[in-house]
Scaffold this motif. Sequence first.
Motif, PDB file in Angstrom:
ATOM      1  N   SER A 131      -2.293 -17.608  -0.511  1.00  0.00           N
ATOM      2  CA  SER A 131      -1.968 -19.024  -0.539  1.00  0.00           C
ATOM      3  C   SER A 131      -0.604 -19.235   0.077  1.00  0.00           C
ATOM      4  CB  SER A 131      -2.012 -19.559  -1.975  1.00  0.00           C
ATOM      5  OG  SER A 131      -1.082 -18.883  -2.796  1.00  0.00           O
ATOM      6  N   ARG A 132      -0.351 -20.461   0.491  1.00  0.00           N
ATOM      7  CA  ARG A 132       0.941 -20.782   1.087  1.00  0.00           C
ATOM      8  C   ARG A 132       1.463 -22.086   0.522  1.00  0.00           C
ATOM      9  NH1 ARG A 132       0.283 -20.937   7.250  1.00  0.00           N
ATOM     10  NH2 ARG A 132       2.443 -21.674   7.181  1.00  0.00           N
ATOM     11  N   ASP A 133       2.789 -22.181   0.493  1.00  0.00           N
ATOM     12  CA  ASP A 133       3.461 -23.396   0.060  1.00  0.00           C
ATOM     13  C   ASP A 133       4.415 -23.787   1.184  1.00  0.00           C
ATOM     14  OD1 ASP A 133       5.098 -25.349  -1.058  1.00  0.00           O
ATOM     15  OD2 ASP A 133       5.024 -24.450  -3.040  1.00  0.00           O
ATOM     16  N   ASN A 134       4.003 -24.749   1.973  1.00  0.00           N
ATOM     17  CA  ASN A 134       4.814 -25.138   3.124  1.00  0.00           C
ATOM     18  C   ASN A 134       6.099 -25.854   2.724  1.00  0.00           C
ATOM     19  OD1 ASN A 134       3.005 -24.021   4.952  1.00  0.00           O
ATOM     20  ND2 ASN A 134       1.894 -25.936   5.269  1.00  0.00           N
ATOM     21  N   ALA A 135       6.157 -26.366   1.525  1.00  0.00           N
ATOM     22  CA  ALA A 135       7.378 -27.010   1.043  1.00  0.00           C
ATOM     23  C   ALA A 135       8.431 -25.966   0.658  1.00  0.00           C
ATOM     24  CB  ALA A 135       7.072 -27.905  -0.144  1.00  0.00           C
ATOM     25  N   LYS A 136       7.953 -24.808   0.197  1.00  0.00           N
ATOM     26  CA  LYS A 136       8.877 -23.754  -0.246  1.00  0.00           C
ATOM     27  C   LYS A 136       8.984 -22.609   0.766  1.00  0.00           C
ATOM     28  CE  LYS A 136       8.158 -24.600  -5.169  1.00  0.00           C
ATOM     29  NZ  LYS A 136       7.737 -24.004  -6.470  1.00  0.00           N
ATOM     30  N   ASN A 137       8.225 -22.710   1.855  1.00  0.00           N
ATOM     31  CA  ASN A 137       8.225 -21.648   2.877  1.00  0.00           C
ATOM     32  C   ASN A 137       7.880 -20.290   2.286  1.00  0.00           C
ATOM     33  OD1 ASN A 137       8.973 -23.630   4.634  1.00  0.00           O
ATOM     34  ND2 ASN A 137      10.945 -22.732   5.205  1.00  0.00           N
ATOM     35  N   THR A 138       6.826 -20.276   1.491  1.00  0.00           N
ATOM     36  CA  THR A 138       6.402 -19.025   0.875  1.00  0.00           C
ATOM     37  C   THR A 138       4.900 -18.815   1.056  1.00  0.00           C
ATOM     38  OG1 THR A 138       6.084 -20.100  -1.271  1.00  0.00           O
ATOM     39  CG2 THR A 138       8.220 -19.038  -0.873  1.00  0.00           C
ATOM     40  N   VAL A 139       4.525 -17.559   1.094  1.00  0.00           N
ATOM     41  CA  VAL A 139       3.119 -17.180   1.091  1.00  0.00           C
ATOM     42  C   VAL A 139       2.961 -16.100   0.021  1.00  0.00           C
ATOM     43  CG1 VAL A 139       3.445 -15.510   2.960  1.00  0.00           C
ATOM     44  CG2 VAL A 139       1.156 -16.413   2.476  1.00  0.00           C
ATOM     45  N   THR A 140       1.901 -16.211  -0.732  1.00  0.00           N
ATOM     46  CA  THR A 140       1.679 -15.270  -1.824  1.00  0.00           C
ATOM     47  C   THR A 140       0.329 -14.579  -1.671  1.00  0.00           C
ATOM     48  OG1 THR A 140       0.700 -16.971  -3.232  1.00  0.00           O
ATOM     49  CG2 THR A 140       3.066 -16.621  -3.427  1.00  0.00           C
ATOM     50  N   LEU A 141       0.235 -13.438  -2.304  1.00  0.00           N
ATOM     51  CA  LEU A 141      -1.020 -12.694  -2.342  1.00  0.00           C
ATOM     52  C   LEU A 141      -1.248 -12.295  -3.794  1.00  0.00           C
ATOM     53  CD1 LEU A 141      -3.321 -11.539  -0.543  1.00  0.00           C
ATOM     54  CD2 LEU A 141      -2.074  -9.361  -0.611  1.00  0.00           C
ATOM     55  N   GLU A 142      -2.212 -12.940  -4.417  1.00  0.00           N
ATOM     56  CA  GLU A 142      -2.607 -12.589  -5.767  1.00  0.00           C
ATOM     57  C   GLU A 142      -3.638 -11.477  -5.677  1.00  0.00           C
ATOM     58  OE1 GLU A 142      -0.586 -15.668  -8.161  1.00  0.00           O
ATOM     59  OE2 GLU A 142      -1.603 -13.800  -8.643  1.00  0.00           O
ATOM     60  N   MET A 143      -3.372 -10.368  -6.354  1.00  0.00           N
ATOM     61  CA  MET A 143      -4.250  -9.203  -6.267  1.00  0.00           C
ATOM     62  C   MET A 143      -4.752  -8.864  -7.667  1.00  0.00           C
ATOM     63  SD  MET A 143      -2.125  -6.861  -3.552  1.00  0.00           S
ATOM     64  CE  MET A 143      -0.824  -6.493  -4.716  1.00  0.00           C
ATOM     65  N   ASN A 144      -6.040  -8.941  -7.844  1.00  0.00           N
ATOM     66  CA  ASN A 144      -6.677  -8.646  -9.135  1.00  0.00           C
ATOM     67  C   ASN A 144      -7.638  -7.476  -9.000  1.00  0.00           C
ATOM     68  OD1 ASN A 144      -5.470 -10.943 -10.510  1.00  0.00           O
ATOM     69  ND2 ASN A 144      -6.895 -12.221  -9.341  1.00  0.00           N
ATOM     70  N   SER A 145      -8.013  -6.929 -10.124  1.00  0.00           N
ATOM     71  CA  SER A 145      -8.961  -5.802 -10.156  1.00  0.00           C
ATOM     72  C   SER A 145      -8.550  -4.723  -9.161  1.00  0.00           C
ATOM     73  CB  SER A 145     -10.384  -6.302  -9.843  1.00  0.00           C
ATOM     74  OG  SER A 145     -10.786  -7.294 -10.757  1.00  0.00           O
ATOM     75  N   LEU A 146      -7.291  -4.359  -9.219  1.00  0.00           N
ATOM     76  CA  LEU A 146      -6.756  -3.416  -8.248  1.00  0.00           C
ATOM     77  C   LEU A 146      -7.395  -2.042  -8.393  1.00  0.00           C
ATOM     78  CD1 LEU A 146      -3.072  -4.593  -8.351  1.00  0.00           C
ATOM     79  CD2 LEU A 146      -4.461  -4.417  -6.279  1.00  0.00           C
ATOM     80  N   LYS A 147      -7.548  -1.411  -7.231  1.00  0.00           N
ATOM     81  CA  LYS A 147      -8.151  -0.081  -7.165  1.00  0.00           C
ATOM     82  C   LYS A 147      -7.144   0.892  -6.557  1.00  0.00           C
ATOM     83  CE  LYS A 147     -12.606  -2.276  -6.049  1.00  0.00           C
ATOM     84  NZ  LYS A 147     -13.710  -2.346  -5.064  1.00  0.00           N
ATOM     85  N   SER A 148      -7.389   2.172  -6.756  1.00  0.00           N
ATOM     86  CA  SER A 148      -6.461   3.163  -6.205  1.00  0.00           C
ATOM     87  C   SER A 148      -6.389   3.051  -4.678  1.00  0.00           C
ATOM     88  CB  SER A 148      -6.890   4.565  -6.619  1.00  0.00           C
ATOM     89  OG  SER A 148      -8.231   4.828  -6.204  1.00  0.00           O
ATOM     90  N   GLU A 149      -7.482   2.659  -4.049  1.00  0.00           N
ATOM     91  CA  GLU A 149      -7.484   2.528  -2.597  1.00  0.00           C
ATOM     92  C   GLU A 149      -6.693   1.328  -2.092  1.00  0.00           C
ATOM     93  OE1 GLU A 149     -10.176   2.906  -4.620  1.00  0.00           O
ATOM     94  OE2 GLU A 149     -11.899   1.759  -3.845  1.00  0.00           O
ATOM     95  N   ASP A 150      -6.205   0.493  -3.004  1.00  0.00           N
ATOM     96  CA  ASP A 150      -5.322  -0.609  -2.610  1.00  0.00           C
ATOM     97  C   ASP A 150      -3.871  -0.141  -2.469  1.00  0.00           C
ATOM     98  OD1 ASP A 150      -7.191  -2.710  -4.820  1.00  0.00           O
ATOM     99  OD2 ASP A 150      -7.350  -2.631  -2.630  1.00  0.00           O
ATOM    100  N   THR A 151      -3.603   1.092  -2.844  1.00  0.00           N
ATOM    101  CA  THR A 151      -2.254   1.638  -2.723  1.00  0.00           C
ATOM    102  C   THR A 151      -1.817   1.649  -1.265  1.00  0.00           C
ATOM    103  OG1 THR A 151      -2.450   3.015  -4.699  1.00  0.00           O
ATOM    104  CG2 THR A 151      -0.845   3.698  -3.031  1.00  0.00           C
ATOM    105  N   ALA A 152      -0.682   1.006  -0.988  1.00  0.00           N
ATOM    106  CA  ALA A 152      -0.194   0.874   0.377  1.00  0.00           C
ATOM    107  C   ALA A 152       1.135   0.136   0.369  1.00  0.00           C
ATOM    108  CB  ALA A 152      -1.196   0.102   1.231  1.00  0.00           C
ATOM    109  N   VAL A 153       1.772   0.123   1.518  1.00  0.00           N
ATOM    110  CA  VAL A 153       2.885  -0.790   1.731  1.00  0.00           C
ATOM    111  C   VAL A 153       2.297  -2.078   2.290  1.00  0.00           C
ATOM    112  CG1 VAL A 153       5.040  -1.224   2.946  1.00  0.00           C
ATOM    113  CG2 VAL A 153       4.488   1.095   2.154  1.00  0.00           C
ATOM    114  N   TYR A 154       2.636  -3.192   1.674  1.00  0.00           N
ATOM    115  CA  TYR A 154       2.107  -4.494   2.072  1.00  0.00           C
ATOM    116  C   TYR A 154       3.173  -5.254   2.861  1.00  0.00           C
ATOM    117  CZ  TYR A 154      -2.055  -3.864  -0.747  1.00  0.00           C
ATOM    118  OH  TYR A 154      -3.243  -3.394  -1.242  1.00  0.00           O
TER     119      TYR A 154
END
Length: 116
Positions: free
Chosen positions: A71-94
């Motif tokens: 999601s993004r908030d153009n008023a705050k100049n931010t973008v977020t990534l909500e990550m649920n049900s994380l798995k070991s294969e999600d391990t990484a530098v984002y």
Amino acid sequence: QVQLVESGGGLVQAGGSLRLSCAASGFTFRSYVMRWYRQAPGKERELVATVTSIVGSRNYADSVKGRFTISRDNAKNTVTLEMNSLKSEDTAVYYCNARGGGFEYWGQGTQVTVSS
């Protein structure tokens, strides 16, 4: 100057959740397509999620569909990534990425480690 600063990474158990944030400055944020990429050790950087500049349409890699939300908030100049049900294969530098008007910018990355 242009800055993309990621935050929110860390260590989490499998099945858990994390919320990554990217704070942007130095460019017209609302005009840029924003993306999250990730790179695991020994692997190529891969696109995780995209949110477009005007309409805010979202796209996801098949591996994260149904689990991650960008999601993004153009008023705050931010973008977020909500990550649920994380798995070991999600391990990484984002990494946060901004692209528009012939320009492209990258953040420094934030480490996400999912323990099984």
